[in-house]
Write a protein that holds these residues in place. Structure first.
Motif, PDB file in Angstrom:
ATOM      1  N   SER A  61     -13.032  -6.146  21.019  1.00 18.78           N
ATOM      2  CA  SER A  61     -12.457  -4.839  20.675  1.00 18.78           C
ATOM      3  C   SER A  61     -11.410  -4.370  21.671  1.00 18.78           C
ATOM      4  N   LEU A  62     -11.530  -4.788  22.918  1.00 22.63           N
ATOM      5  CA  LEU A  62     -10.637  -4.270  23.952  1.00 22.63           C
ATOM      6  C   LEU A  62      -9.611  -5.283  24.461  1.00 22.63           C
ATOM      7  N   TYR A  63      -9.675  -6.519  23.986  1.00 23.88           N
ATOM      8  CA  TYR A  63      -8.697  -7.519  24.406  1.00 23.88           C
ATOM      9  C   TYR A  63      -7.351  -7.186  23.779  1.00 23.88           C
ATOM     10  N   PRO A  64      -6.306  -7.024  24.597  1.00 21.11           N
ATOM     11  CA  PRO A  64      -5.001  -6.651  24.044  1.00 21.11           C
ATOM     12  C   PRO A  64      -4.393  -7.791  23.212  1.00 21.11           C
ATOM     13  N   VAL A  65      -3.968  -7.456  22.013  1.00 22.27           N
ATOM     14  CA  VAL A  65      -3.295  -8.429  21.143  1.00 22.27           C
ATOM     15  C   VAL A  65      -2.078  -7.766  20.511  1.00 22.27           C
ATOM     16  N   ASP A  66      -1.089  -8.587  20.184  1.00 19.15           N
ATOM     17  CA  ASP A  66       0.098  -8.070  19.505  1.00 19.15           C
ATOM     18  C   ASP A  66      -0.187  -7.780  18.037  1.00 19.15           C
ATOM     19  N   SER A  67      -0.980  -8.667  17.414  1.00 16.91           N
ATOM     20  CA  SER A  67      -1.384  -8.459  16.024  1.00 16.91           C
ATOM     21  C   SER A  67      -2.763  -9.079  15.843  1.00 16.91           C
ATOM     22  N   ILE A 109     -15.327   3.080  22.398  1.00 22.30           N
ATOM     23  CA  ILE A 109     -14.399   1.948  22.249  1.00 22.30           C
ATOM     24  C   ILE A 109     -13.180   2.372  21.426  1.00 22.30           C
ATOM     25  N   GLU A 110     -13.411   3.122  20.356  1.00 21.25           N
ATOM     26  CA  GLU A 110     -12.289   3.573  19.527  1.00 21.25           C
ATOM     27  C   GLU A 110     -11.353   4.483  20.317  1.00 21.25           C
ATOM     28  N   LEU A 111     -11.900   5.285  21.221  1.00 20.60           N
ATOM     29  CA  LEU A 111     -11.070   6.169  22.050  1.00 20.60           C
ATOM     30  C   LEU A 111     -10.285   5.404  23.116  1.00 20.60           C
ATOM     31  N   VAL A 112     -10.861   4.299  23.612  1.00 21.77           N
ATOM     32  CA  VAL A 112     -10.230   3.521  24.679  1.00 21.77           C
ATOM     33  C   VAL A 112      -9.176   2.563  24.129  1.00 21.77           C
ATOM     34  N   GLN A 113      -9.330   2.100  22.915  1.00 26.93           N
ATOM     35  CA  GLN A 113      -8.441   1.081  22.360  1.00 26.93           C
ATOM     36  C   GLN A 113      -6.946   1.388  22.465  1.00 26.93           C
ATOM     37  N   VAL A 166      -5.284   0.023  25.614  1.00 33.42           N
ATOM     38  CA  VAL A 166      -5.226  -1.422  25.879  1.00 33.42           C
ATOM     39  C   VAL A 166      -4.456  -2.145  24.767  1.00 33.42           C
ATOM     40  N   ASN A 167      -3.431  -1.450  24.233  1.00 37.23           N
ATOM     41  CA  ASN A 167      -2.568  -2.038  23.214  1.00 37.23           C
ATOM     42  C   ASN A 167      -3.323  -2.375  21.926  1.00 37.23           C
ATOM     43  N   ARG A 168      -4.295  -1.548  21.579  1.00 37.66           N
ATOM     44  CA  ARG A 168      -5.034  -1.687  20.317  1.00 37.66           C
ATOM     45  C   ARG A 168      -4.966  -0.363  19.578  1.00 37.66           C
ATOM     46  N   TYR A 169      -5.437  -0.320  18.363  1.00 34.47           N
ATOM     47  CA  TYR A 169      -5.426   0.900  17.570  1.00 34.47           C
ATOM     48  C   TYR A 169      -6.856   1.366  17.334  1.00 34.47           C
ATOM     49  N   GLY A 170      -7.148   2.568  17.773  1.00 33.33           N
ATOM     50  CA  GLY A 170      -8.447   3.160  17.497  1.00 33.33           C
ATOM     51  C   GLY A 170      -8.395   3.894  16.165  1.00 33.33           C
ATOM     52  N   GLU A 171      -9.362   3.637  15.304  1.00 34.75           N
ATOM     53  CA  GLU A 171      -9.403   4.290  13.994  1.00 34.75           C
ATOM     54  C   GLU A 171     -10.794   4.861  13.759  1.00 34.75           C
ATOM     55  N   TRP A 172     -10.839   6.065  13.236  1.00 34.70           N
ATOM     56  CA  TRP A 172     -12.137   6.678  12.969  1.00 34.70           C
ATOM     57  C   TRP A 172     -12.841   6.008  11.797  1.00 34.70           C
ATOM     58  N   LEU A 173     -12.099   5.375  10.911  1.00 37.44           N
ATOM     59  CA  LEU A 173     -12.744   4.616   9.834  1.00 37.44           C
ATOM     60  C   LEU A 173     -13.512   3.419  10.394  1.00 37.44           C
ATOM     61  N   ASP A 174     -13.034   2.872  11.530  1.00 35.00           N
ATOM     62  CA  ASP A 174     -13.784   1.803  12.201  1.00 35.00           C
ATOM     63  C   ASP A 174     -15.145   2.322  12.646  1.00 35.00           C
TER      64      ASP A 174
END
Length: 154
Positions: A60-66, A111-115, A118-126
């Motif tokens: 969940s927290l590993y930065p990825v481009d896509s 995790i959703e708040l931290v994403q 770290v170049n990720r997208y936090g979504e409340w639907l997650d």
């Protein structure tokens, strides 16, 4: 027997309230496979839970481009991961096990708040998919306890 062989490898089906597994045409009672597996998970629930939590955190927290191209949607992955996280705890039911499940939901929110940091997208639907996965993991563990381990449901 021919019909059972035609069903395929490792397909599950219900026969007289006993789940059996078809494996290369041979019938194996679930007690010989699933009951020892469930007992193993009950015995080492903390190790399984810690491993799954570490995997969820890392993925969940590993930065990825896509996101990688894997089958299923992002919400499906959340659902499965958090169902797997809840299963060992709900199966073993340590003291105050429901607090673990609540803690997992809070942790998934963190995790959703931290994403986004770290170049990720936090979504409340997650978070919703995580919560639903936790619920289904608890129900699946309770079902497994009652069917295979002959214990009280929930």
């Amino acid at each position: 027997m021919a019909m059972i062989q035609a069903m395929g490898i490792a397909e599950c089906f219900l026969i007289k309230k006993l789940i059996r597994i078809s494996w290369f045409g041979a019938i194996v009672d679930s007690e010989y496979i699933l009951k020892p597996l469930l007992n193993l998970v009950q015995l080492h629930w903390l190790s399984f839970t810690a491993l799954i939590a570490l995997l969820i955190t890392g993925l969940s927290l590993y930065p990825v481009d896509s996101l990688p191209a894997v089958p299923g949607t992002d919400k499906t992955h959340h659902f499965i991961a958090y169902g797997a996280l809840a299963f060992p705890v709900a199966l073993a039911r340590p003291e105050r096990w429901s607090l673990f499940i609540t803690g997992f939901l809070v942790y998934s929110g963190v995790i959703e708040l931290v994403q986004p940091y770290v170049n990720r997208y936090g979504e409340w639907l997650d978070l919703g998919a995580n919560g639903l996965g936790l619920l289904v993991g608890v129900l699946f563990a309770s079902f497994s306890r009652s069917i295979f381990l002959k214990e009280k449901f929930l």
